[in-house]
Scaffold this active site. Structure first.
Site, PDB file in Angstrom:
ATOM      1  N   GLU A 136     -24.759  -6.667  77.785  1.00 38.88           N
ATOM      2  CA  GLU A 136     -25.793  -7.029  76.804  1.00 38.88           C
ATOM      3  C   GLU A 136     -25.536  -8.423  76.263  1.00 38.88           C
ATOM      4  OE1 GLU A 136     -25.956  -3.895  73.875  1.00 38.88           O
ATOM      5  OE2 GLU A 136     -26.675  -2.448  75.341  1.00 38.88           O
TER       6      GLU A 136
ATOM      7  N   HIS B  64     -31.430  -2.908  72.577  1.00 38.04           N
ATOM      8  CA  HIS B  64     -30.442  -2.208  71.728  1.00 38.04           C
ATOM      9  C   HIS B  64     -30.885  -2.185  70.259  1.00 38.04           C
ATOM     10  CE1 HIS B  64     -25.914  -1.054  71.505  1.00 38.04           C
ATOM     11  NE2 HIS B  64     -26.602  -0.422  70.572  1.00 38.04           N
TER      12      HIS B  64
ATOM     13  N   ASP C  71     -23.128  20.074  75.869  1.00 40.82           N
ATOM     14  CA  ASP C  71     -22.099  19.380  75.092  1.00 40.82           C
ATOM     15  C   ASP C  71     -20.827  20.216  75.208  1.00 40.82           C
ATOM     16  OD1 ASP C  71     -20.409  18.512  72.900  1.00 40.82           O
ATOM     17  OD2 ASP C  71     -22.173  17.524  72.061  1.00 40.82           O
TER      18      ASP C  71
ATOM     19  N   GLY D 153     -31.891   0.747  68.751  1.00 39.17           N
ATOM     20  CA  GLY D 153     -31.909   2.141  68.287  1.00 39.17           C
ATOM     21  C   GLY D 153     -31.686   2.289  66.788  1.00 39.17           C
ATOM     22  N   ALA D 154     -30.720   1.534  66.262  1.00 42.38           N
ATOM     23  CA  ALA D 154     -30.372   1.685  64.843  1.00 42.38           C
ATOM     24  C   ALA D 154     -31.004   0.573  64.002  1.00 42.38           C
ATOM     25  CB  ALA D 154     -28.863   1.658  64.686  1.00 42.38           C
TER      26      ALA D 154
HETATM   27  P1  NAD Z   1     -21.891  12.208  67.646  1.00 41.51           P
HETATM   28  O1  NAD Z   1     -20.423  11.974  67.696  1.00 41.51           O
HETATM   29  O2  NAD Z   1     -22.465  12.865  66.441  1.00 41.51           O
HETATM   30  O3  NAD Z   1     -22.370  13.033  68.923  1.00 41.51           O
HETATM   31  C1  NAD Z   1     -21.903  12.775  70.209  1.00 41.51           C
HETATM   32  C2  NAD Z   1     -21.796  14.120  70.909  1.00 41.51           C
HETATM   33  O4  NAD Z   1     -21.427  13.871  72.260  1.00 41.51           O
HETATM   34  C3  NAD Z   1     -20.714  15.032  70.311  1.00 41.51           C
HETATM   35  O5  NAD Z   1     -21.286  16.278  69.925  1.00 41.51           O
HETATM   36  C4  NAD Z   1     -19.710  15.210  71.434  1.00 41.51           C
HETATM   37  O6  NAD Z   1     -19.167  16.510  71.465  1.00 41.51           O
HETATM   38  C5  NAD Z   1     -20.581  14.944  72.648  1.00 41.51           C
HETATM   39  N1  NAD Z   1     -19.834  14.580  73.839  1.00 41.51           N
HETATM   40  C6  NAD Z   1     -18.679  13.898  73.955  1.00 41.51           C
HETATM   41  N2  NAD Z   1     -18.325  13.796  75.253  1.00 41.51           N
HETATM   42  C7  NAD Z   1     -19.306  14.414  75.970  1.00 41.51           C
HETATM   43  C8  NAD Z   1     -19.507  14.636  77.359  1.00 41.51           C
HETATM   44  N3  NAD Z   1     -18.629  14.209  78.262  1.00 41.51           N
HETATM   45  N4  NAD Z   1     -20.626  15.308  77.738  1.00 41.51           N
HETATM   46  C9  NAD Z   1     -21.517  15.756  76.819  1.00 41.51           C
HETATM   47  N5  NAD Z   1     -21.352  15.595  75.491  1.00 41.51           N
HETATM   48  C10 NAD Z   1     -20.262  14.924  75.075  1.00 41.51           C
HETATM   49  O7  NAD Z   1     -22.547  10.776  67.860  1.00 41.51           O
HETATM   50  P2  NAD Z   1     -24.070  10.379  67.606  1.00 41.51           P
HETATM   51  O8  NAD Z   1     -24.210   9.809  66.248  1.00 41.51           O
HETATM   52  O9  NAD Z   1     -24.953  11.480  68.010  1.00 41.51           O
HETATM   53  O10 NAD Z   1     -24.205   9.159  68.616  1.00 41.51           O
HETATM   54  C11 NAD Z   1     -24.142   9.345  70.021  1.00 41.51           C
HETATM   55  C12 NAD Z   1     -24.024   7.995  70.699  1.00 41.51           C
HETATM   56  O11 NAD Z   1     -25.220   7.252  70.490  1.00 41.51           O
HETATM   57  C13 NAD Z   1     -22.941   7.090  70.064  1.00 41.51           C
HETATM   58  O12 NAD Z   1     -21.664   7.322  70.594  1.00 41.51           O
HETATM   59  C14 NAD Z   1     -23.425   5.712  70.388  1.00 41.51           C
HETATM   60  O13 NAD Z   1     -22.860   5.296  71.597  1.00 41.51           O
HETATM   61  C15 NAD Z   1     -24.925   5.893  70.572  1.00 41.51           C
HETATM   62  N6  NAD Z   1     -25.682   5.158  69.552  1.00 41.51           N
HETATM   63  C16 NAD Z   1     -26.590   4.233  69.979  1.00 41.51           C
HETATM   64  C17 NAD Z   1     -27.332   3.523  69.063  1.00 41.51           C
HETATM   65  C18 NAD Z   1     -28.354   2.510  69.505  1.00 41.51           C
HETATM   66  O14 NAD Z   1     -28.589   1.553  68.793  1.00 41.51           O
HETATM   67  N7  NAD Z   1     -29.014   2.702  70.620  1.00 41.51           N
HETATM   68  C19 NAD Z   1     -27.116   3.715  67.688  1.00 41.51           C
HETATM   69  C20 NAD Z   1     -26.203   4.685  67.288  1.00 41.51           C
HETATM   70  C21 NAD Z   1     -25.472   5.394  68.228  1.00 41.51           C
END
Ligand code: NAD
Length: 302
Positions: free
Chosen positions: A256, A277, A169, A279-280
């Site tokens: 999607e 989709h 990260d 996940g949540a």
């Molecule tokens: P978050 O903001 O807490 O964590 C995301 C992390 O990614 C951060 O620590 C950030 O520094 C890091 N990051 C940003 N750019 C990056 C890069 N180029 N390389 C590596 N790391 C990088 O968000 P979260 O709550 O952990 O969620 C992450 C992602 O999961 C969300 O953005 C969303 O797209 C996805 N999500 C999917 C579902 C689902 O239903 N499948 C549900 C919730 C979230």
């Protein structure tokens, strides 16, 4: 004040919002053309990930003050266009992390142990026991890309499986967990599992592509419960067919619902475990997300 909820919001949270004096709440999924028509009448728009809040929708919201996103990722909202008009965007980071982390681990185990294929075979009267030898998670290495809320929840749980955990990260340099922060190339080179937990941004678009897959271990398992578009699906398909990638667990897709082409190719592979989709999509996460969003909204509009 009129609040319009355009994607399903937890019932209890909706009731709480409706109980605020002076607030009129409408709740119905409107497709873009219909949504555009009501935009001039609403002050608050609430969405999950299905509604795309594009610049023209924001432009039509002449009274719009707040966009509430019940969830984390803001890639379905033109945040720049909103900020340009002084419209606040409120989301609920962290509230659904446990659900996404649990699904991620479900996908890892399903991919390792052929759970989906075994189920399909059995239901079709095939006893494929000999073909379905799999892998343990124990003692193997997982690379977590994106060590935010979800990435950390995934790590916590995988430590209990006795996995070696690497994480990359660019904004997290150290952690007090038993996780080694590494650069991306090291993560690709050493991981038996690569799991993605970053937002979809111009930097992460097609992060997993032909070139990055070639840097991974032969037989790697790739999990994506973050966003479609982070993986180049054509490159993943090729790598699953030629055996470079052992299996993939996918909750999200570039389009999607997926196109017929994706369904007939990538999703038709026996070594792909896919969910729509979700996940949540747990009762617990939706209640947490809905209540948190409504609490934040009430603070803003009170
Ligand atoms: P978050 O903001 O807490 O964590 C995301 C992390 O990614 C951060 O620590 C950030 O520094 C890091 N990051 C940003 N750019 C990056 C890069 N180029 N390389 C590596 N790391 C990088 O968000 P979260 O709550 O952990 O969620 C992450 C992602 O999961 C969300 O953005 C969303 O797209 C996805 N999500 C999917 C579902 C689902 O239903 N499948 C549900 C919730 C979230």
């Amino acid at each position: 004040m009129r609040i319009h909820i355009n994607d399903p919001l937890d019932k209890q949270a909706t009731e709480k919002l409706k109980s605020v004096p002076g607030v009129e709440v409408t709740s119905e999924h409107l497709e873009k053309e219909e949504l555009l028509k009501i935009m001039p009448e609403i002050e608050v728009l609430i969405v999950r990930s299905a509604t795309k809040v594009t610049a023209d929708i924001i432009e039509a919201g002449t009274k719009l003050k707040i966009i509430g996103r019940a969830g984390t990722g803001l890639d379905n909202i033109d945040v720049k266009a909103a900020e340009g008009k002084g419209i606040k965007v409120i989301n609920t980071p962290g509230a659904n992390s446990i659900s996404v982390a649990e699904l991620t681990i479900g996908l890892m185990i399903a991919c390792s142990r052929h759970i989906a294929r075994g189920t399909t075979d059995l239901k079709n009267g095939k006893w494929t026991k000999k073909e379905l030898e799999g892998h343990e998670l124990f003692g193997r290495t997982v690379g977590i890309i994106g060590f935010g809320n979800i990435g950390r929840e995934v790590a916590k749980r995988l430590l209990a499986f006795n996995m070696n955990i690497l994480a990359y990260d660019p904004f997290v340099k150290e952690t007090d967990m038993n996780v080694k922060m590494v650069d991306l190339d090291t993560l690709y080179k050493e991981s038996d599992y690569v799991t993605i937990h970053v937002p979809l941004t111009p930097e992460t678009k097609y992060l997993i592509n032909k070139e990055t897959i070639s840097k991974m271990k032969d037989g790697v398992i790739i999990i994506n419960a973050a966003r479609g578009g982070i993986i180049d699906e054509a490159a993943l398909y090729e790598a699953l067919v030629n055996g470079k990638v052992y299996a993939a667990g996918l909750d999200v897709f570039e389009v999607e619902p997926p196109t017929d082409e994706l369904r007939q190719k990538l999703l038709a592979l026996p070594n792909v475990v896919a969910t729509p989709h979700i996940g949540a999509s747990t009762f617990e996460a939706q209640e947490r997300v809905g209540m948190l969003l409504v609490e934040r909204l009430i603070k803003e509009i009170a």
